[in-house]
Design a protein around this motif. Sequence first.
Motif, PDB file in Angstrom:
ATOM      1  N   TYR A  69      11.950 -38.391  75.325  1.00  0.00           N
ATOM      2  CA  TYR A  69      10.566 -38.671  75.685  1.00  0.00           C
ATOM      3  C   TYR A  69       9.698 -38.943  74.457  1.00  0.00           C
ATOM      4  CZ  TYR A  69      12.336 -36.593  79.969  1.00  0.00           C
ATOM      5  OH  TYR A  69      13.089 -36.315  81.085  1.00  0.00           O
ATOM      6  N   GLY A  70      10.337 -39.159  73.307  1.00  0.00           N
ATOM      7  CA  GLY A  70       9.604 -39.461  72.089  1.00  0.00           C
ATOM      8  C   GLY A  70       8.970 -38.237  71.476  1.00  0.00           C
ATOM      9  N   GLU A  71       8.523 -38.365  70.242  1.00  0.00           N
ATOM     10  CA  GLU A  71       7.827 -37.299  69.518  1.00  0.00           C
ATOM     11  C   GLU A  71       8.654 -36.009  69.458  1.00  0.00           C
ATOM     12  OE1 GLU A  71       4.054 -36.766  71.346  1.00  0.00           O
ATOM     13  OE2 GLU A  71       3.296 -38.754  70.803  1.00  0.00           O
ATOM     14  N   GLY A  72       9.947 -36.171  69.262  1.00  0.00           N
ATOM     15  CA  GLY A  72      10.805 -34.998  69.139  1.00  0.00           C
ATOM     16  C   GLY A  72      11.247 -34.390  70.441  1.00  0.00           C
ATOM     17  N   LYS A  73      10.826 -34.943  71.569  1.00  0.00           N
ATOM     18  CA  LYS A  73      11.225 -34.410  72.873  1.00  0.00           C
ATOM     19  C   LYS A  73      12.564 -35.030  73.276  1.00  0.00           C
ATOM     20  CE  LYS A  73       6.459 -33.994  74.544  1.00  0.00           C
ATOM     21  NZ  LYS A  73       5.527 -34.351  75.642  1.00  0.00           N
ATOM     22  N   ILE A  74      13.626 -34.513  72.685  1.00  0.00           N
ATOM     23  CA  ILE A  74      14.968 -35.012  72.958  1.00  0.00           C
ATOM     24  C   ILE A  74      15.823 -33.854  73.469  1.00  0.00           C
ATOM     25  CG2 ILE A  74      17.029 -36.085  71.993  1.00  0.00           C
ATOM     26  CD1 ILE A  74      15.262 -37.401  69.903  1.00  0.00           C
ATOM     27  N   PHE A  75      16.440 -34.066  74.636  1.00  0.00           N
ATOM     28  CA  PHE A  75      17.302 -33.051  75.232  1.00  0.00           C
ATOM     29  C   PHE A  75      18.665 -33.698  75.492  1.00  0.00           C
ATOM     30  CE2 PHE A  75      12.903 -32.440  76.507  1.00  0.00           C
ATOM     31  CZ  PHE A  75      12.645 -31.157  76.065  1.00  0.00           C
ATOM     32  N   PHE A  76      19.662 -33.247  74.770  1.00  0.00           N
ATOM     33  CA  PHE A  76      20.983 -33.873  74.800  1.00  0.00           C
ATOM     34  C   PHE A  76      21.986 -32.818  75.236  1.00  0.00           C
ATOM     35  CE2 PHE A  76      24.206 -36.453  72.043  1.00  0.00           C
ATOM     36  CZ  PHE A  76      24.770 -36.952  73.208  1.00  0.00           C
ATOM     37  N   ASN A  77      22.680 -33.027  76.356  1.00  0.00           N
ATOM     38  CA  ASN A  77      23.599 -32.040  76.900  1.00  0.00           C
ATOM     39  C   ASN A  77      24.817 -32.709  77.529  1.00  0.00           C
ATOM     40  OD1 ASN A  77      22.110 -29.275  76.780  1.00  0.00           O
ATOM     41  ND2 ASN A  77      20.579 -30.667  77.629  1.00  0.00           N
ATOM     42  N   TYR A  85       7.249 -26.700  75.096  1.00  0.00           N
ATOM     43  CA  TYR A  85       6.041 -27.043  75.848  1.00  0.00           C
ATOM     44  C   TYR A  85       5.229 -28.039  75.040  1.00  0.00           C
ATOM     45  CZ  TYR A  85       3.198 -24.244  72.643  1.00  0.00           C
ATOM     46  OH  TYR A  85       2.555 -23.768  71.520  1.00  0.00           O
ATOM     47  N   THR A  86       4.225 -28.613  75.632  1.00  0.00           N
ATOM     48  CA  THR A  86       3.292 -29.510  74.950  1.00  0.00           C
ATOM     49  C   THR A  86       1.969 -28.774  74.794  1.00  0.00           C
ATOM     50  OG1 THR A  86       4.358 -31.439  75.933  1.00  0.00           O
ATOM     51  CG2 THR A  86       2.146 -31.740  75.032  1.00  0.00           C
ATOM     52  N   ASP A  87       1.509 -28.619  73.544  1.00  0.00           N
ATOM     53  CA  ASP A  87       0.319 -27.804  73.312  1.00  0.00           C
ATOM     54  C   ASP A  87      -0.961 -28.573  73.644  1.00  0.00           C
ATOM     55  OD1 ASP A  87      -0.238 -29.511  71.203  1.00  0.00           O
ATOM     56  OD2 ASP A  87       0.344 -28.096  69.640  1.00  0.00           O
ATOM     57  N   ASP A  88      -2.109 -27.933  73.375  1.00  0.00           N
ATOM     58  CA  ASP A  88      -3.401 -28.515  73.756  1.00  0.00           C
ATOM     59  C   ASP A  88      -3.767 -29.731  72.908  1.00  0.00           C
ATOM     60  OD1 ASP A  88      -3.650 -27.044  71.487  1.00  0.00           O
ATOM     61  OD2 ASP A  88      -5.182 -25.674  72.250  1.00  0.00           O
ATOM     62  N   ARG A  99       8.815 -26.529  70.200  1.00  0.00           N
ATOM     63  CA  ARG A  99      10.072 -25.910  70.639  1.00  0.00           C
ATOM     64  C   ARG A  99      10.306 -24.663  69.788  1.00  0.00           C
ATOM     65  NH1 ARG A  99      14.591 -29.087  72.631  1.00  0.00           N
ATOM     66  NH2 ARG A  99      13.699 -30.833  71.487  1.00  0.00           N
ATOM     67  N   PHE A 100      10.699 -23.556  70.414  1.00  0.00           N
ATOM     68  CA  PHE A 100      10.916 -22.321  69.660  1.00  0.00           C
ATOM     69  C   PHE A 100      11.942 -21.454  70.380  1.00  0.00           C
ATOM     70  CE2 PHE A 100       7.398 -21.659  72.567  1.00  0.00           C
ATOM     71  CZ  PHE A 100       7.668 -20.435  73.164  1.00  0.00           C
ATOM     72  N   ALA A 101      12.522 -20.521  69.629  1.00  0.00           N
ATOM     73  CA  ALA A 101      13.469 -19.562  70.200  1.00  0.00           C
ATOM     74  C   ALA A 101      12.699 -18.367  70.730  1.00  0.00           C
ATOM     75  CB  ALA A 101      14.480 -19.127  69.142  1.00  0.00           C
TER      76      ALA A 101
END
Length: 889
Positions: free
Chosen positions: A140-148, A595-598, A604-606
């Motif tokens: 989804y761009g801007e670091g929003k990558i989910f690869f599984n 999540y996407t902040d304000d 992304r965090f643990a």
Amino acid sequence: MSSNPPRWADRFLEWYCHPDLLEDLQGDLYEVYQKRRTENGKRAADLTYVWLVIRSLRISAIGKSKRLKNSIFMMTANNFKIAFRVLARDKVNTAINLVGLTIGIACFLLMGLYVKQELSFDQFHSKKDRIYRSWLKEDYGEGKIFFNSITPLRFRDLFEQNFPEVESAAQLVIENHLVGRGEGRLDERIAVLSPNFFQVFDFEIMKGNKEAPFPGLRSIIVSESYARKYFGDEEAMGKTMSLQIGESIEDFTVSAIMADIPHESSIQFDIAISTENNRQLYGQGSMNAWFSIIPENYVLLKEGASVESVDAKMQDVVMGYLSEEVERGQYNIGLQPLTDIHLNPDVPAGYAPVSNPQYVYILGAIGLLVLIIACINYATLSIGQSLRRAREVGMRKVLGAGQSTLVVQYLSESLLLALIAMTVGTVLTILLVPTFNALTGTQIFFTFKWWHLLAYLGVGLAIGVAAGIYPAFVLSGFRIVSILRGGSQGGGRHVARKGMLVFQFLVTVFLISTTLIMRKQVSFMQEKDLGFTYKSVVSVRLQPDPAAQRLTQVIASGMENGKLLKAALQKHPDVTDIGMATHMFGSNGWTQLAYTDDKNVFRRFAFLNVDANYLKSFGIKVKEGRDFEEGNGLDERQSIIINQAAADYFGLENPIGDKLPGKEFGEHRIIGVTDNFNFTSLHSQVEPLVIAENAMPILQGISDFNVEDSPVPKLVFTYTGSNLAEVQDILGKEWEAIFPNEALDFSFVDEKIQQQYENEARLNKLITVATILSIVIAILGLLGLMVLVVNSRIKEIGIRKVMGATPITIFALLSKSFISQLLVAIVLSVPLTLWLISKWLANFAYRTEIGVGLFVVSGMTALLVAALVIVYHTLRASRINPVESLRVE
């Protein structure tokens, strides 16, 4: 149809039968043949004729055959007979050659078995070239990558309904379920398989119907070993096994027994139930979801179908379902070949770990290098004996032997020696496989099939030719005039020989340097201060309420059960610092939230769910603010602690009392900041981490959730007693009293942390073994070199002794002949080692310094080995009577 017997049988008879007997014998056999053909037909007559030809064979007839006496067979036999005599006459050099080649072959075969096993993963499936595993990459761009490679449940229907190239799609889920009723329930890994799974893959069904192994909803398949585990010697078919499915315990009937899955399989399980249970396991919502990942999905393409054709249609199919939810190119589905899974780290691991292909290639190359330097040793030792054989060469040439004849003769010696070494090396390999597995932690197996004999014979011949071709040409190239004059037969400065020796030294020094650096890195990872203490810390997997469905319920019920165990363990004085958390150090795949902040920045965090004592259990210091307080209701509801990486990541300059940037989180506040501690392995940098007693305020604000490690809570404590073996007794007693129906599962945290670097430790052990072997072979090579030097300068040594030379002078004389080659090898090994080891160290976010000292140690080790060999030959040369030396012609 021909009325004659098989032609090849006739030729075989003519080949071995004496010409004086051939006509009579062949005539008699023809009469029998024609009679049998008339009575029983041609096929029976052919078989009878072949049998009679074989029965007529006598070994003595072969020896008397004139056809063979002048053939290549007799010449070859003669060459090997002479070669055997030469090898038997020079027992010392033969033994050295044999030992060197045997060690090289054994090392090559052991490394080769490991490489073969790694490369053969999933190769046993007959349809392997048509089987693919699907993967999902959301971008989804801007670091929003989910690869599984774990994908949605609905993918199976997606492939079967939309792609005519797909013959069928199979599904696999592996998860933990409790097995049994009442006391002694076991937590087992259970596979959930689509009914057609055994039609796609070649896992053997020993008992039951392979076409329909799950005849009913409550059918279960067990492996042969697990059938023995649960039912002993009783027949398992038709027996009942109870599994915890959701809130209830269901009885399943054993409908099939499968053979234990081979080690060389990316798919491993011992108990399986059908995907017909999916609705009860996961709910209807998950079965229709596009963004909930649960199984591995496999597709079997039709014969002749192209995976490229499937890929070309994929986006159009996806957009037909998701055009209102994602843009084109954001939701990407791909296919990975089955045989690519085990050694391709570019695709995320599924239920099976992915091996590092670099390690496989490194070990294969090392095995080959050790074999090469063993062959170089043979060449060096053979040339070292050139003066001894100069007269033999001269006499053969005077008697008319050409160079080709001499080459064949000397190659016969190397071939004979190589075949003997191959036989001994193979036997040694078979004997060393268990030791090799125990030493390195691998699981290689030695299997033998009839065609392996041809392979070993071919390898032996190749080694013999490779090792003997250069010495054969050197020896056969001696000039008669030079021999008769007693001149040098060196053929100049032996550039090729010196080059081989430099290469041998280079490989040896390279392996020594690599071993030292890898050992230093592994020790660095195992001994580095991770920011917490974990010596003698024990982790116990807690049991959540079986009725718990949501993750928060599983965690909460596990923590409640943990309080019961904690209260029982507090009675023991040697049990201290008891805490609980959803994840434990030494396990990767902690909960990841996003999540996407304000400010519309994707974060992304643990995340770690703990009790108030967890940080104290590991001695983790809070550098700013405070730790959780036991019994503090506000902490239990809304307090969180973050690490310094999270403070930097979220841009919080004064984090105490602040909140995470975002509008959707529940009520929470930051009460403390810890130093960065390595909660994952040292392969990666410390990630932002949020720690809370209550997960709900944080979970309310996240949009993406991923967890690979089980979030079921674990209880930890430090055992201060002197005997760690007592831990099981203490735990077993208290666990049995509180959870009599559940199996105890505990481990030591330090062992789990070391297991994170198991691949590196294994690689280091393997290279250490190869290095020791290469040093042994190098010593043998140096012995060959010194034999050459002493033999070529024996007159000079005699004259120098007459003139009063001391052993030190002779030592210097012998050293000067090759010390420059060793120094060149050391210099060349440094950039090669730096280049290769830097690539390996790039796999670690935290790595040791290489330093100059390691290369100095490697070079000094090689020099020390060389010096010891030279000292040995110096002492031998010093004892030679100068009169005998000067008599050498």
